[in-house]
Scaffold this active site. Structure first.
Site, short mmCIF file in Angstrom:
data_model
loop_
_atom_site.label_atom_id
_atom_site.label_comp_id
_atom_site.label_asym_id
_atom_site.label_seq_id
_atom_site.Cartn_x
_atom_site.Cartn_y
_atom_site.Cartn_z
N GLY A 1 0.98 -1.25 0.04
CA GLY A 1 -0.12 0.08 0.02
C GLY A 1 0.68 1.22 -0.16
CB SER A 2 0.13 4.77 0.89
OG SER A 2 -0.37 4.50 2.15
CB THR A 3 5.39 5.66 1.23
OG1 THR A 3 5.59 5.00 0.15
CG2 THR A 3 6.50 5.81 2.13
CB ALA A 4 1.49 7.56 4.58
CB THR A 5 -0.30 2.62 5.23
OG1 THR A 5 -1.53 3.80 4.95
CG2 THR A 5 -0.95 1.79 6.11
N GLY A 6 2.72 2.38 5.35
CA GLY A 6 4.01 1.51 5.67
C GLY A 6 4.72 1.98 6.92
CD GLU B 1 4.91 -3.74 -3.73
OE1 GLU B 1 5.09 -2.69 -3.95
OE2 GLU B 1 3.88 -4.18 -4.31
CB CYS C 1 3.08 -0.60 -6.65
SG CYS C 1 2.99 -2.54 -6.94
P1 NDP Z 1 -3.34 2.78 2.16
O1 NDP Z 1 -1.88 2.48 2.34
O2 NDP Z 1 -4.08 3.81 2.96
O3 NDP Z 1 -4.25 1.37 2.33
C1 NDP Z 1 -3.79 0.23 1.98
C2 NDP Z 1 -4.07 -0.83 3.20
O4 NDP Z 1 -3.92 -0.51 4.46
C3 NDP Z 1 -5.66 -0.91 3.05
O5 NDP Z 1 -6.09 -2.01 3.36
C4 NDP Z 1 -6.09 0.05 4.13
O6 NDP Z 1 -7.22 0.04 4.67
C5 NDP Z 1 -4.90 -0.29 5.15
N1 NDP Z 1 -4.61 0.68 6.37
C6 NDP Z 1 -4.95 1.92 6.07
N2 NDP Z 1 -4.42 2.50 7.40
C7 NDP Z 1 -3.78 1.67 7.85
C8 NDP Z 1 -3.18 1.58 9.29
N3 NDP Z 1 -2.77 2.82 9.95
N4 NDP Z 1 -2.56 0.30 9.82
C9 NDP Z 1 -2.76 -0.80 9.17
N5 NDP Z 1 -3.48 -0.82 7.83
C10 NDP Z 1 -3.80 0.42 7.37
O7 NDP Z 1 -3.46 3.22 0.52
P2 NDP Z 1 -4.80 3.82 -0.15
O8 NDP Z 1 -5.68 2.75 -0.52
O9 NDP Z 1 -5.21 4.93 0.73
O10 NDP Z 1 -3.96 4.55 -1.49
C11 NDP Z 1 -3.32 5.69 -1.27
C12 NDP Z 1 -2.06 5.73 -2.00
O11 NDP Z 1 -1.24 4.65 -1.86
C13 NDP Z 1 -2.28 5.60 -3.45
O12 NDP Z 1 -2.44 6.77 -4.09
C14 NDP Z 1 -1.22 4.94 -4.11
O13 NDP Z 1 -0.18 5.78 -4.47
C15 NDP Z 1 -0.64 4.01 -2.88
N6 NDP Z 1 -0.94 2.65 -3.28
C16 NDP Z 1 0.19 1.85 -3.55
C17 NDP Z 1 -0.19 0.63 -3.70
C18 NDP Z 1 0.97 -0.43 -4.14
O14 NDP Z 1 0.60 -1.09 -4.81
N7 NDP Z 1 2.02 0.07 -3.76
C19 NDP Z 1 -1.51 0.21 -3.78
C20 NDP Z 1 -2.53 1.13 -3.61
C21 NDP Z 1 -2.27 2.15 -3.06
P3 NDP Z 1 -8.55 0.70 4.30
O15 NDP Z 1 -8.30 0.53 2.78
O16 NDP Z 1 -9.64 -0.27 4.49
O17 NDP Z 1 -8.56 1.88 4.94
#
Ligand code: NDP
Length: 473
Positions: free
Chosen positions: A225-230, A247, A281
């Site tokens: 997912g996103s770098t911020a959540t990572g 990732e 990604c």
């Molecule tokens: P997020 O990182 O927010 O979400 C990815 C997953 O993490 C979702 O299942 C989300 O849950 C979960 N999540 C959110 N907050 C937390 C937390 N604090 N602790 C644990 N898990 C959490 O990505 P977004 O969907 O908001 O996308 C935002 C940006 O991320 C995109 O614009 C893109 O740049 C990037 N991205 C990158 C991807 C990649 O393949 N590397 C894939 C998707 C996005 P929930 O969605 O249910 O809130």
């Protein structure tokens, strides 16, 4: 027993009753698909307990038996592939058949599961001499919590599930709140072939994700997912030193060298950038083109892009779909506006038709853009490619390496040795030559810098789902 399930079977098995749970809508039409169950932290406690119990017996099985179970799970996915692809298309938006889309993603799930099952993982003999014998074994970690995104929800789940199971762990997944039904359905299908409690999926929002990271019964988090959540996950995992694989996002650069053939590379550049409507990604997100062939590359890219229909994924002719959600649509619209405001030249697209019901942003190519424009510097994660002109290859390499992320990169030239010299200097976990984003289950994949930590795929990826354990005699 593996059955061939229909779209209706899948929805009936995984969706919450009408009126309950979160509404899931088709991003192409806004129509309601169904409701997703919303799991609580009490559900998570119970799931982790089941996973811990199941893990004891699962870990005792020899590799061959776990591999056989994975191959049966792959058979099950194959048997219900059509229904899975339809659900994925409706929920995620990607076209169901044409191009690298829903059927391709379901096929990827099968391929990755089988490839993961096929590796030979034997103990390694490290020392065998008069001083004694030392062996390196790969022991299961325990319960793996997978948290996933909405762009390739099924395939990325398999990247988390298959290696974790293969190495003797059990898995609890939390899909993105945008695409939970796809992942619930995938697990429902795979579970026809897996022992109870080995693979579970809990749907919920980011709060549930946070509970995963904090849970004392989960031993490893694997996240895409996103770098911020990572970063939030890494901080949360510190409390009990959970293992993590991250990732994260990237902003992949591609460099076209001055000896490339614009016509020959145009289609590869297009799919590198626009696969899954750019929501990938490791898609090509910034293209650096030598001044010597800049205009020709722009022209060829426009010609390819014009011929790629975008629309509702269930309509046969389309190869590009909508953005999956409004937040992502807004990011793309803001960045293209920033490019226009910065004086860049829009070659194609950039003018969304606000009357369409779905989150459709047209395929957009932007030329004569400054390297520090937000459309270049930030990750757009959508169908808008900035094409930056360079006159000095050293400058292009410095620009490519100038960001804090480094997932993938590519170099385009018929002179592979020359391209390889450039590839070796690019700061990225994967560099492709004359292609972009061409992942392979045998080849490790992951990011450098803020694009992540650890590697998926290949033997390296399997070993990340295990603890190295030495036995010395
Ligand atoms: P997020 O990182 O927010 O979400 C990815 C997953 O993490 C979702 O299942 C989300 O849950 C979960 N999540 C959110 N907050 C937390 C937390 N604090 N602790 C644990 N898990 C959490 O990505 P977004 O969907 O908001 O996308 C935002 C940006 O991320 C995109 O614009 C893109 O740049 C990037 N991205 C990158 C991807 C990649 O393949 N590397 C894939 C998707 C996005 P929930 O969605 O249910 O809130």
């Amino acid at each position: 027993m593996t059955e061939t399930l229909t779209y209706a079977d899948l929805l009936a098995a995984v969706a919450a009753p009408e009126g309950a749970g979160a509404e899931i809508k088709d991003p192409a039409t806004g129509e309601l698909i169904g409701h997703a169950p919303q799991s609580t932290t009490a559900d998570l406690d119970a799931a982790v307990e089941r996973a811990r119990t199941a893990q004891r017996d699962w870990a005792k099985l020899p590799h061959a038996e776990r591999s056989a179970a994975l191959n049966r799970a792959a058979d099950a996915i194959e048997a219900s592939a059509e229904a899975l692809a339809e659900l994925l298309s409706r929920e995620q938006g990607k076209p169901v058949k044409n191009g690298p889309n829903a059927a391709f993603e379901v096929g990827g799930c099968v391929a990755w599961t089988r490839a993961t099952a096929a590796f030979e993982i034997e103990p390694e003999v490290l020392v065998d001499d008069e001083s004694g014998r030392a062996e390196l074994h790969w022991a299961p970690i325990g319960v793996v919590g997978g948290i996933g995104p909405w762009n390739w929800p099924m395939m990325i789940s398999v990247w988390q599930i298959a290696p974790a199971l293969r190495m003797g762990n059990t898995v609890v997944l939390k899909p993105s709140e945008y695409t939970p039904l796809s992942v619930l359905a995938l697990a429902h299908v795979m579970n026809q072939a897996l022992p109870e409690g080995v693979l579970q999926v809990l749907a919920g929002d980011g709060e549930l994700g946070r509970a995963f990271t904090a849970h004392g019964g989960i031993d490893k988090i694997t996240f895409t997912g996103s770098t911020a959540t990572g970063k939030a996950i890494m901080k949360g995992a510190a409390d009990d030193l959970k293992r993590i694989t991250l990732e994260l996002g990237g902003n992949d650069a591609g460099i076209v060298l001055d000896d490339a053939d614009p016509k020959a590379i145009a289609e590869g550049l297009f799919w590198g950038a626009f696969i899954n409507t750019g929501q990938t990604c490791a898609a090509l997100k910034r293209l650096y083109v030598s001044d010597a062939l800049y205009d020709a590359v722009c022209e060829e890219l426009v010609a390819v892009a014009r011929a790629m229909p975008m629309g509702n994924g269930l309509e046969e002719q389309n190869v590009l779909g909508p953005l999956q959600n409004k937040a992502q649509y807004d990011i793309v619209a803001r960045l293209v506006q920033a490019a226009k405001d910065g004086g860049a030249r829009v070659l194609l697209g950039g003018d969304p038709d606000g009357s369409a019901p779905g989150y459709f942003y047209p395929t957009t190519l932007v030329a004569d853009i400054d390297n520090d424009n937000p459309l270049v510097a930030e990750e757009q994660f959508g169908p808008a490619l900035p094409i930056v002109r360079y006159t000095d290859l050293e400058q292009a390499i410095a620009w490519a390496n100038g960001l804090e992320v480094g997932l993938g990169a590519s170099v385009w030239s018929p002179d592979v040795e020359r391209a390889k010299e450039v590839a070796l200097r690019l700061e990225a976990g994967s560099v492709w030559i004359n292609k972009h984003g061409a992942i392979d289950p045998r080849v490790p994949f992951g990011g450098v810098k803020q694009s992540g930590m650890g590697r998926e795929f290949g033997e390296l990826g399997l070993k990340e789902m295990a603890e190295a354990k030495s036995i010395s005699v």
